[in-house]
Design a protein around this motif. Structure first.
Motif, PDB file in Angstrom:
ATOM      1  N   ILE A   1       0.931  -1.208   0.102  1.00 49.58           N
ATOM      2  CA  ILE A   1      -0.141   0.036   0.081  1.00 49.58           C
ATOM      3  C   ILE A   1       0.786   1.258  -0.036  1.00 49.58           C
ATOM      4  O   ILE A   1       1.626   1.487   1.014  1.00 49.58           O
ATOM      5  CB  ILE A   1      -0.988  -0.093   1.110  1.00 49.58           C
ATOM      6  CG1 ILE A   1      -1.657  -1.236   1.329  1.00 49.58           C
ATOM      7  CG2 ILE A   1      -1.789   1.096   1.163  1.00 49.58           C
ATOM      8  CD1 ILE A   1      -2.659  -1.688   0.354  1.00 49.58           C
ATOM      9  N   TYR A   2       0.724   1.982  -1.230  1.00 51.43           N
ATOM     10  CA  TYR A   2       1.607   3.264  -1.138  1.00 51.43           C
ATOM     11  C   TYR A   2       1.187   4.192  -0.104  1.00 51.43           C
ATOM     12  O   TYR A   2       1.829   4.868   0.449  1.00 51.43           O
ATOM     13  CB  TYR A   2       1.546   3.757  -2.557  1.00 51.43           C
ATOM     14  CG  TYR A   2       2.125   5.175  -2.692  1.00 51.43           C
ATOM     15  CD1 TYR A   2       3.518   5.373  -2.980  1.00 51.43           C
ATOM     16  CD2 TYR A   2       1.285   6.354  -2.798  1.00 51.43           C
ATOM     17  CE1 TYR A   2       4.106   6.728  -3.061  1.00 51.43           C
ATOM     18  CE2 TYR A   2       1.589   7.411  -3.140  1.00 51.43           C
ATOM     19  CZ  TYR A   2       3.171   7.565  -3.147  1.00 51.43           C
ATOM     20  OH  TYR A   2       3.665   8.927  -3.151  1.00 51.43           O
ATOM     21  N   LYS A   3      -0.030   4.463   0.064  1.00 46.99           N
ATOM     22  CA  LYS A   3      -0.755   5.524   0.720  1.00 46.99           C
ATOM     23  C   LYS A   3      -2.443   5.285   0.933  1.00 46.99           C
ATOM     24  O   LYS A   3      -2.679   4.702  -0.033  1.00 46.99           O
ATOM     25  CB  LYS A   3      -0.585   6.856   0.063  1.00 46.99           C
ATOM     26  CG  LYS A   3      -0.738   8.026   0.965  1.00 46.99           C
ATOM     27  CD  LYS A   3      -0.513   9.413   0.428  1.00 46.99           C
ATOM     28  CE  LYS A   3      -0.785  10.613   0.975  1.00 46.99           C
ATOM     29  NZ  LYS A   3      -0.424  11.862   0.312  1.00 46.99           N
ATOM     30  N   LYS A   4      -2.861   5.706   2.147  1.00 46.84           N
ATOM     31  CA  LYS A   4      -4.504   5.435   2.374  1.00 46.84           C
ATOM     32  C   LYS A   4      -4.840   6.858   2.413  1.00 46.84           C
ATOM     33  O   LYS A   4      -4.087   7.880   2.625  1.00 46.84           O
ATOM     34  CB  LYS A   4      -4.777   4.701   3.533  1.00 46.84           C
ATOM     35  CG  LYS A   4      -4.301   3.461   3.530  1.00 46.84           C
ATOM     36  CD  LYS A   4      -4.864   2.709   4.588  1.00 46.84           C
ATOM     37  CE  LYS A   4      -3.999   3.037   5.784  1.00 46.84           C
ATOM     38  NZ  LYS A   4      -4.545   2.355   7.327  1.00 46.84           N
ATOM     39  N   TYR A   5      -5.970   7.008   1.693  1.00 49.99           N
ATOM     40  CA  TYR A   5      -6.652   8.514   1.493  1.00 49.99           C
ATOM     41  C   TYR A   5      -8.054   8.478   1.889  1.00 49.99           C
ATOM     42  O   TYR A   5      -8.851   7.547   2.078  1.00 49.99           O
ATOM     43  CB  TYR A   5      -6.664   8.654  -0.204  1.00 49.99           C
ATOM     44  CG  TYR A   5      -5.550   8.751  -0.843  1.00 49.99           C
ATOM     45  CD1 TYR A   5      -4.767   9.923  -1.082  1.00 49.99           C
ATOM     46  CD2 TYR A   5      -4.837   7.327  -1.389  1.00 49.99           C
ATOM     47  CE1 TYR A   5      -3.630  10.007  -1.726  1.00 49.99           C
ATOM     48  CE2 TYR A   5      -3.640   7.713  -2.026  1.00 49.99           C
ATOM     49  CZ  TYR A   5      -2.877   8.776  -2.140  1.00 49.99           C
ATOM     50  OH  TYR A   5      -1.759   8.784  -2.906  1.00 49.99           O
TER      51      TYR A   5
END
Length: 326
Positions: free
Chosen positions: A297-301
């Protein structure tokens, strides 16, 4: 409930808007899911632009991967309220929403061990890579696997699956940061293709033999260079053309080196053989439980950040998967 809608065609920040809509009512053969996470894919951007092969009528809700909890199941369903699932909604009723009704054939159970974030990022990448490497390439323990774009969604899944199947894995990536990520998720060797020509490196690492299996989601020049470092009797897997150029295959070279060029169209396979897909899913869940697979997971938004998240994905500076939590 809130849903994102594409209201016209163009760049995501120009065409996406949040609208309040009524809760879907599942019909026979459908499952209503309370979405806990949904993943972003590059084709979501193409759909916003009108450049994808599937062109839903406007306005539509994009999004093809969600994970969540069954809220209600239609008549005769094998699912019940409270079941944890991942699902593949289809526009115009896509997954960029808080609740979505999905045909039951596109819903898959997930174990208690897998988070909703991981569940939303699991299907397209891991199913595609597992089908490609196990079913089509018949990757064997002790063979060498070369994975291009190893830090990307399908690439990172291929690295992990290659290791789970007992292969020596070489990955390529476009920055030192992404090279380190490839190593972190299991690659035995990783090459920054912007600094080094991967062809001689692969030959050196394999004692001149070349890679037994090459996983290519890039196409173009990467495909042609891959032909130069594939082993006799190797399998070159055509996953996609992220580089933008569709290469032509010189079949005389295929003949001379006795390798196979294998097309991977997982979506069509899923339509033709749904029972086999269920079996693959069970095998993948087992590998996840064993700790051999973990979506990157690169990033959560936040829900409101979808347009900016898609812009970040379009920059091609991200890795793994981008996930949104409604």
């Amino acid at each position: 409930m809130r849903s994102w809608f594409v209201t016209k065609l163009g760049e995501p920040e120009d065409v996406l808007e949040i609208r309040e809509t009524d809760m879907p009512v599942p019909e026979k053969g459908e499952v209503l899911i309370r979405v806990k996470a949904f993943a972003l894919n590059f084709f979501d951007i193409l759909q916003c632009q009108g450049n994808y092969q599937v062109k839903p009528p406007i306005p539509f809700t994009p999004g093809a991967e969600v994970a969540g909890i069954v809220e209600e199941a239609g008549e005769g369903s094998s699912y019940k309220k409270g079941d944890r699932v991942l699902a593949l909604p289809t526009p115009p009723n896509g997954g960029f929403t808080e609740y979505v009704a999905v045909n039951e054939e596109n819903v898959f159970p997930i174990s208690d061990e897998i988070s909703y974030d991981h569940g939303s990022a699991f299907y397209i990448t891991y199913h595609t890579s597992y089908y490609a490497l196990k079913s089509k390439a018949a990757l064997k323990e002790g063979e060498t696997l070369l994975v291009h774009a190893g830090s990307g969604g399908v690439g990172s899944a291929a690295v992990q699956i290659g290791k789970a199947l007992g292969a020596t894995v070489i990955a390529t990536a476009g920055s030192d940061e992404k090279v380190e990520l490839c190593k972190k998720i299991g690659a035995d060797y990783a090459i920054n293709y912007r600094k080094d020509d991967f062809v001689p490196v692969v030959k050196e690492l394999t004692g001149g033999k070349g890679a037994d299996v090459i996983y290519d989601p890039v196409g173009g020049d990467v495909f042609h260079k891959s032909r130069k470092c594939i082993a006799f009797d190797g399998r070159l897997l055509v996953i996609g053309f992220a580089g933008g150029t569709i290469p032509e295959v010189p079949v005389n070279h295929v003949l001379i080196k006795n390798y196979s060029v294998v097309g991977i169209h997982y979506g069509y396979f899923r339509q033709l053989f749904p029972e086999k897909v269920k079996q693959l899913h069970e095998e993948l869940m087992a590998l996840y439980k064993e700790g051999k697979l973990e979506p990157v997971i690169y990033k959560k938004y936040a829900f409101e950040e979808v347009p900016s998240a898609l812009n970040e994905l379009a920059s091609r500076k991200t890795w793994g998967k981008l996930v949104v939590n409604p």
